[in-house]
Design a protein around this motif. Structure first.
Motif, short mmCIF file in Angstrom:
data_model
loop_
_atom_site.label_atom_id
_atom_site.label_comp_id
_atom_site.label_asym_id
_atom_site.label_seq_id
_atom_site.Cartn_x
_atom_site.Cartn_y
_atom_site.Cartn_z
N VAL A 158 -31.21 30.86 8.08
CA VAL A 158 -30.49 30.84 6.81
C VAL A 158 -29.00 30.63 6.98
O VAL A 158 -28.36 29.99 6.16
N GLY A 159 -28.45 31.15 8.08
CA GLY A 159 -27.01 31.07 8.24
C GLY A 159 -26.55 29.85 8.99
O GLY A 159 -26.22 28.82 8.40
N GLY A 160 -26.57 29.92 10.33
CA GLY A 160 -25.99 28.86 11.14
C GLY A 160 -26.61 27.49 10.91
O GLY A 160 -25.92 26.48 10.98
N TRP A 161 -27.91 27.44 10.65
CA TRP A 161 -28.58 26.14 10.50
C TRP A 161 -28.54 25.66 9.05
O TRP A 161 -27.99 24.60 8.75
N LEU A 162 -29.11 26.42 8.15
CA LEU A 162 -29.27 25.97 6.77
C LEU A 162 -27.94 25.76 6.07
O LEU A 162 -27.75 24.78 5.35
N VAL A 201 -25.04 34.90 1.90
CA VAL A 201 -26.44 34.65 1.58
C VAL A 201 -27.30 35.72 2.25
O VAL A 201 -27.25 35.90 3.47
N LEU A 202 -28.07 36.44 1.44
CA LEU A 202 -28.93 37.49 1.96
C LEU A 202 -30.31 36.97 2.35
O LEU A 202 -30.91 37.46 3.31
N GLU A 203 -30.80 36.01 1.59
CA GLU A 203 -32.09 35.40 1.92
C GLU A 203 -32.20 34.05 1.25
O GLU A 203 -31.49 33.75 0.29
N ALA A 204 -33.09 33.23 1.79
CA ALA A 204 -33.35 31.91 1.21
C ALA A 204 -34.85 31.64 1.27
O ALA A 204 -35.52 32.04 2.23
N THR A 205 -35.35 30.99 0.24
CA THR A 205 -36.74 30.56 0.22
C THR A 205 -36.78 29.05 0.35
O THR A 205 -36.10 28.34 -0.39
N GLY A 217 -43.73 28.36 -0.53
CA GLY A 217 -42.42 28.68 0.02
C GLY A 217 -42.44 29.84 0.98
O GLY A 217 -43.27 30.75 0.88
N VAL A 218 -41.53 29.80 1.95
CA VAL A 218 -41.33 30.90 2.89
C VAL A 218 -39.95 31.48 2.64
O VAL A 218 -38.96 30.74 2.57
N THR A 219 -39.89 32.79 2.49
CA THR A 219 -38.64 33.48 2.27
C THR A 219 -38.17 34.10 3.58
O THR A 219 -38.90 34.84 4.23
N PHE A 220 -36.92 33.77 3.96
CA PHE A 220 -36.34 34.26 5.20
C PHE A 220 -35.13 35.13 4.90
O PHE A 220 -34.24 34.72 4.14
N GLY A 221 -35.07 36.31 5.50
CA GLY A 221 -33.85 37.09 5.48
C GLY A 221 -32.79 36.40 6.31
O GLY A 221 -33.09 35.59 7.20
N GLN A 252 -34.68 28.54 -3.34
CA GLN A 252 -33.91 29.63 -3.97
C GLN A 252 -33.06 30.35 -2.93
O GLN A 252 -33.45 30.49 -1.78
N TYR A 253 -31.86 30.77 -3.38
CA TYR A 253 -30.99 31.63 -2.59
C TYR A 253 -30.79 32.96 -3.31
O TYR A 253 -30.74 33.00 -4.55
N LYS A 254 -30.62 34.03 -2.54
CA LYS A 254 -30.11 35.29 -3.07
C LYS A 254 -28.82 35.57 -2.32
O LYS A 254 -28.79 35.58 -1.09
N VAL A 255 -27.74 35.77 -3.07
CA VAL A 255 -26.41 35.75 -2.47
C VAL A 255 -25.49 36.76 -3.16
O VAL A 255 -25.66 37.05 -4.35
#
Length: 393
Positions: free
Chosen positions: A77-81, A159-163, A43-47, A102-105
């Motif tokens: 993470v925002g506009g696309w996902l 959403v702060l970050e997503a993996t 997995g890749v985690t993106f801010g 996973q999301y951190k929100v």
């Protein structure tokens, strides 16, 4: 009094974006384990502030594939996902929401939460769906229309970050046919796309088309199989060249990765950033490709829409070959569609409110040509308050 739904919108819109835009964390874990779970996946985690122009070079450096969008400036993470997430690889590799681990929100009650398959499962489900916004026009003290929201990932918190799932690097078989737009040639091109739509989707092709170009890519085919599959399009392109058609070009090539294709593609094909426009879109069902009369009606509708508002884009980006897990809240219509069509009607920087309304009417009338043949399919994209509510209901 602010309702829960209104609060869910206000928090990310008024305070989230300016701050989350600066959240640029990117990390890769080949054995990522969502918190509270036991099974690992790469997995890749993106801010929340990472954009595709930053994400793809990272993926290239780690020899992995991230399914994403086709514009450098769009947020991962925002506009696309949080809009569902579709792209040229989605046919075979799924939507963005299919691949979230996973999301951190921060939810509207001010709580920091982790959402995945093992905790806050209902929130995880809700976050994995495209937002639907519409304008409910009624006049109040300020004589302003109001914005109504139904579901969608962005309405449930910041959403702060997503993996997201990382796949091995893929080789892309690519066919590009282009020419100076001409109604007769465009009709012939789109007839070829429609006649082969179902077959090509089953074979793993995705891509894009406008009135003067078709770009098809396949992450799971050999050169030989790709050439055989794409023969109708390749022969069309070669014939245009032999006839001396202005701007005619046929490219049959292989890219070693999505990132190398993206870099080549975005040199000449990239969305204009910061332009003012009305946008409408429509999902095109597999049913619209079943018979010759269905396909003829589809091509006629596409041509009429493009004539009404030049710049129509065919996005061959539906997950038509990717089975649903039943764990996302994205509209079921995505799974039974082949195309996502967009039309736009732009206005000048100094346009009046009335002129802007006229452009929304123009975009709506343009997409009406496709509404008539797709009664059960719709797709509303997220837009800013002023853009949405300038148009009458």
């Amino acid at each position: 009094m602010t309702t829960k739904v209104e609060a869910a919108f206000l928090i990310p819109w008024l305070s989230g974006y300016p701050q989350t835009h600066n959240l640029k964390k990117i990390s890769y874990d080949p054995e990522f384990v969502p918190e509270g779970c036991s099974q690992s996946k790469p997995g890749v985690t993106f801010g929340a502030g990472v954009q595709w122009g930053e994400a793809y070079p990272f993926a290239e450096a780690h020899n992995i594939t991230i399914v994403g969008g086709s514009d450098r400036s769009v947020g991962v993470v925002g506009g696309w996902l949080q809009g569902g997430g579709h792209g040229a690889l989605s046919n075979t590799m799924g939507l963005g929401v299919d691949r979230v681990l996973q999301y951190k929100v921060v939810t509207p009650d001010g709580q920091y939460r982790i959402a995945n398959d093992c905790q806050n499962e209902d929130l995880f489900y809700a976050l994995r769906g495209g937002a639907i916004y519409f304008c409910r026009v009624h006049r109040t003290y300020s004589d302003r229309p109001s914005l109504s929201i139904i579901g969608g990932g962005g309405t449930f918190g910041v959403v702060l970050e997503a993996t997201v799932l990382a796949s091995p690097q893929v080789t892309l078989q690519t066919v590009i046919v282009s020419f100076t737009p001409n109604t007769v040639r465009t009709q012939e091109l789109w007839n070829i796309l429609a006649d082969n739509g179902l077959k090509w989707a089953e074979e793993g092709w995705g891509g894009f088309s406008t009135s003067g170009i078709a770009i098809l890519i396949n992450p799971g085919s050999t050169k030989e199989d790709a050439a055989k599959s794409m023969d109708p399009l390749i022969q069309f392109g070669k014939r245009l060249q032999s006839e001396g058609v202005e701007g005619a070009s046929t490219i049959v090539t292989e890219f070693p990765s999505w990132g190398t294709f993206f870099n080549a593609f975005t040199k000449d094909h990239v969305a204009v950033v910061g332009s003012s426009l009305a946008l409408a879109s429509r999902l095109i069902s597999k049913d619209n490709f079943k018979t010759s009369s269905d396909r003829s009606a589809l091509v006629s509708a596409l041509l009429a829409a493009d004539a009404a508002t030049p710049g129509l884009i065919i996005l061959i980006s539906a997950p038509s070959s990717f089975p649903s897990t039943g764990k996302t809240s994205v509209a079921d219509a995505w799974r039974s569609s082949l195309y996502h069509i967009t039309v736009v009607s732009p206005w000048n920087w100094n346009a009046t409110i009335e002129e802007k309304r006229d452009h929304y009417v123009a975009a709506s009338r343009s997409i009406d040509h496709l509404r008539k043949i797709t009664p059960d399919a719709a797709y509303l994209v997220r837009q800013m308050y002023e853009s949405l509510c300038l148009a009458d209901d």
